[in-house]
Design a protein around this motif. Sequence first.
Motif, PDB file in Angstrom:
ATOM      1  N   ALA A 216      45.858 102.407  54.318  1.00  0.00           N
ATOM      2  CA  ALA A 216      45.697 101.005  53.953  1.00  0.00           C
ATOM      3  C   ALA A 216      44.483 100.803  53.061  1.00  0.00           C
ATOM      4  O   ALA A 216      44.522 100.022  52.095  1.00  0.00           O
ATOM      5  N   VAL A 217      43.387 101.525  53.337  1.00  0.00           N
ATOM      6  CA  VAL A 217      42.178 101.368  52.530  1.00  0.00           C
ATOM      7  C   VAL A 217      42.410 101.865  51.110  1.00  0.00           C
ATOM      8  O   VAL A 217      42.029 101.209  50.127  1.00  0.00           O
ATOM      9  N   THR A 218      43.034 103.039  50.969  1.00  0.00           N
ATOM     10  CA  THR A 218      43.251 103.593  49.629  1.00  0.00           C
ATOM     11  C   THR A 218      44.227 102.761  48.811  1.00  0.00           C
ATOM     12  O   THR A 218      44.160 102.760  47.574  1.00  0.00           O
ATOM     13  N   GLN A 219      45.144 102.056  49.483  1.00  0.00           N
ATOM     14  CA  GLN A 219      46.077 101.199  48.750  1.00  0.00           C
ATOM     15  C   GLN A 219      45.439  99.884  48.325  1.00  0.00           C
ATOM     16  O   GLN A 219      45.751  99.339  47.261  1.00  0.00           O
ATOM     17  N   THR A 220      44.541  99.350  49.148  1.00  0.00           N
ATOM     18  CA  THR A 220      43.972  98.029  48.887  1.00  0.00           C
ATOM     19  C   THR A 220      42.692  98.095  48.059  1.00  0.00           C
ATOM     20  O   THR A 220      42.419  97.183  47.272  1.00  0.00           O
ATOM     21  N   ALA A 221      41.913  99.151  48.224  1.00  0.00           N
ATOM     22  CA  ALA A 221      40.617  99.237  47.538  1.00  0.00           C
ATOM     23  C   ALA A 221      40.724  99.127  46.016  1.00  0.00           C
ATOM     24  O   ALA A 221      39.910  98.434  45.392  1.00  0.00           O
ATOM     25  N   PRO A 222      41.693  99.778  45.345  1.00  0.00           N
ATOM     26  CA  PRO A 222      41.779  99.604  43.888  1.00  0.00           C
ATOM     27  C   PRO A 222      42.030  98.166  43.460  1.00  0.00           C
ATOM     28  O   PRO A 222      41.488  97.711  42.438  1.00  0.00           O
ATOM     29  N   VAL A 223      42.833  97.442  44.232  1.00  0.00           N
ATOM     30  CA  VAL A 223      43.088  96.032  43.905  1.00  0.00           C
ATOM     31  C   VAL A 223      41.789  95.240  43.996  1.00  0.00           C
ATOM     32  O   VAL A 223      41.463  94.422  43.122  1.00  0.00           O
ATOM     33  N   ILE A 224      41.029  95.485  45.077  1.00  0.00           N
ATOM     34  CA  ILE A 224      39.761  94.778  45.250  1.00  0.00           C
ATOM     35  C   ILE A 224      38.794  95.132  44.126  1.00  0.00           C
ATOM     36  O   ILE A 224      38.109  94.261  43.570  1.00  0.00           O
TER      37      ILE A 224
END
Length: 710
Positions: free
Chosen positions: A219-227
């Motif tokens: 979940a972190v690796t999927q969301t971090a680029p968006v952030i």
Amino acid sequence: MSSTATAEAPGSSDPDLRPAPPERPVPAALALLAAGLAVVALSAVHLTQGTSAVGALDLLRIAFGGDDQDAARVLVASRLPRLLAGVAVGVALGIAGAVLQSLARNPLASPDTLAINAGAHLAVVLSAAFGFSLAAGVPFLGGMATLSVAFFGGLAAAGLVLLLSAGGASGPTRLILAGAAIALALNALTMLFLVLKEQETVGLFAWGSGSLVQIDLTAVTQTAPVIALAVAACFLLGHRLDILALGDDTASVLGVPVRRTRLAATLLAVLLATSAVTLAGPIGFVGLCAPAIVRLLGSRIPRLHRHRLLFPLAGLTGVVVVLAADVAVRAALGGQAGVDIPTGVVTTIAGALLLVWLARGYRGSGPARQRPAAHAGTVRGGRAVALVLVALSALVVAALAAGMLLGDTGVLTGDIVNWMRERTGPALTFVLDQRYPRVLAALLAGAALAVAGAAVQAVCRNPLAEPGLLGITAGAGVGAVALITLVPLAGAWTLSAVAGGCAVLTFAAVYGLAWRAGLDSDRLVLIGIGVWMGGNALITFLIVAFDPWNTAKALTWLSGSTYGRTPAHLLPVAVALVVLVPVIALAHRELDVLALDDDTPRVLGIRLERTRLVVLGAAALLTATAVAAVGVIGFVGLVAPHMARALVGGRHSRVIPVAALLGALLISLADTLGRTVIAPAQIPAGLLTAMVGTPYFVWLLWRTRAAAAR
């Protein structure tokens, strides 16, 4: 755009109490360094906490090349994902809050107060209820589908709140009221799906308060680029936002495309907030706390008004808030508490305290401060009022009959007659013996909440106020939930006494905090909403900390339900109605005058503060007994008085009895529908009243929108 009323720091209204400006301002680089060091220190402590026996020495050995496979697996699979989730959420919410406060020119704007978190939360629950799998109590948020759904849910909620509050330019009170109403309605829908889709959404109750628990790095690796992309885009908009802070007209003259800049910044703030919700649930008030803390340092840090400096400080402060809350929970209650108790509960309590502190500095009356006027087409003749009372009484009797006849087991009128004569069989006797306390509880609680709402609106001179938004309901709920959680065998009278005592104490605290050389109704409402949100977080904490396996009880209580009521639960609210309604009714002339302004009552010799205390105290006790009887039911205290004034005018000698009948009718119908439409399953009455009351509240906000903008 005209300037916006803002909250001031407490004490700023007295020139003698203002602190002298610092002789040596803190360099911006030093402030950034201090925030960064705080993040590093908290991260180091954070990694040493958990449910396993892996400690700081084990982690140090790994850092220096040690070959401890067990410790490495714990670090990679559990602790590092949780830490990175906290960092990502803190950065996202801190910067999102800073953007929203700049756009609204309002220090109380945040993803919580604009209902962004509530909209995104509902979208995630819908995703989980209709297809996403769960693991370890946390929804599996693979891919970008859930983030997309959460984004549009949060964007729709924020757009509606900004529309109803004139873009936030109508002052803090209206913005907070609009956000609270929309969030309450969205939370009601969320609760409804949690109840109806209990198997599909198991574990989402605690997660719904914001939990950093992660099963891996996915979940972190999927969301971090968006952030990261959204943060970079915010930095690119920083210069435009600096100019926009000078005013829309000035920005247009200087060549800034105002509408496109506002739209882009809003989309980025919503994307950041919903990314945080997708990753860790709605962690409350970080978006309010972080930028507010940074702005409070504005007198000491040069050029802090520049967004390219404000954003990194707000992001780092957001990380500090999130990690500090997570560290504090596990340090105080143990490693398992970090799994059981949502981090968002702690941040919400801290944010509610900050909201109260900021609201205490608010001065002046906002657009929402006005007399709760009657509808233009009001019927005022005595005969017409009598007809309204007769018609409503007949409808209440009909609702009583419908409540007895309808439900998961339908009965006939003759069955009720035979039951009253004790001539029915065991099956029907059991059904009706269980049903009549529920029907009467709905009627009595509805009347109590409606009368309390009429009193609160008159005293506060705020047509958008109700007991729940003054923190009274939350105070009663904290007392009642604490008792039934810690002392489950307590009787109905004990429950009512504890709920009543907590409600009165909460009311006294809100009233005392709002008092500042007089009582300002906007300040009272803002502080009440802060206490209400903090109280709801305390209720969640009590449930997940002391009775985590009984979320059905929590959902039933927080949603407002007559399920399991007995005759013993009816007596306290009946006694409160008999004793306290006459107290409020006898003060009807004073209420008529109080609804005008503060000066007229003094000219006429009315003891203003004593009358306020007596009436609001009676309203608090009525609300407490109603909450003890049926749980937390919102909007009845708002809608019923408005409908009463529309029918019979603004005189409280007429409003009070009509509001009581309307309140009884509303909750009775909601309870009957909730027990019937999806029988044998049930929809709590509070969810139905919230979904019915919210459109009415939105209509009230929209009707006064033009006046608020002016």
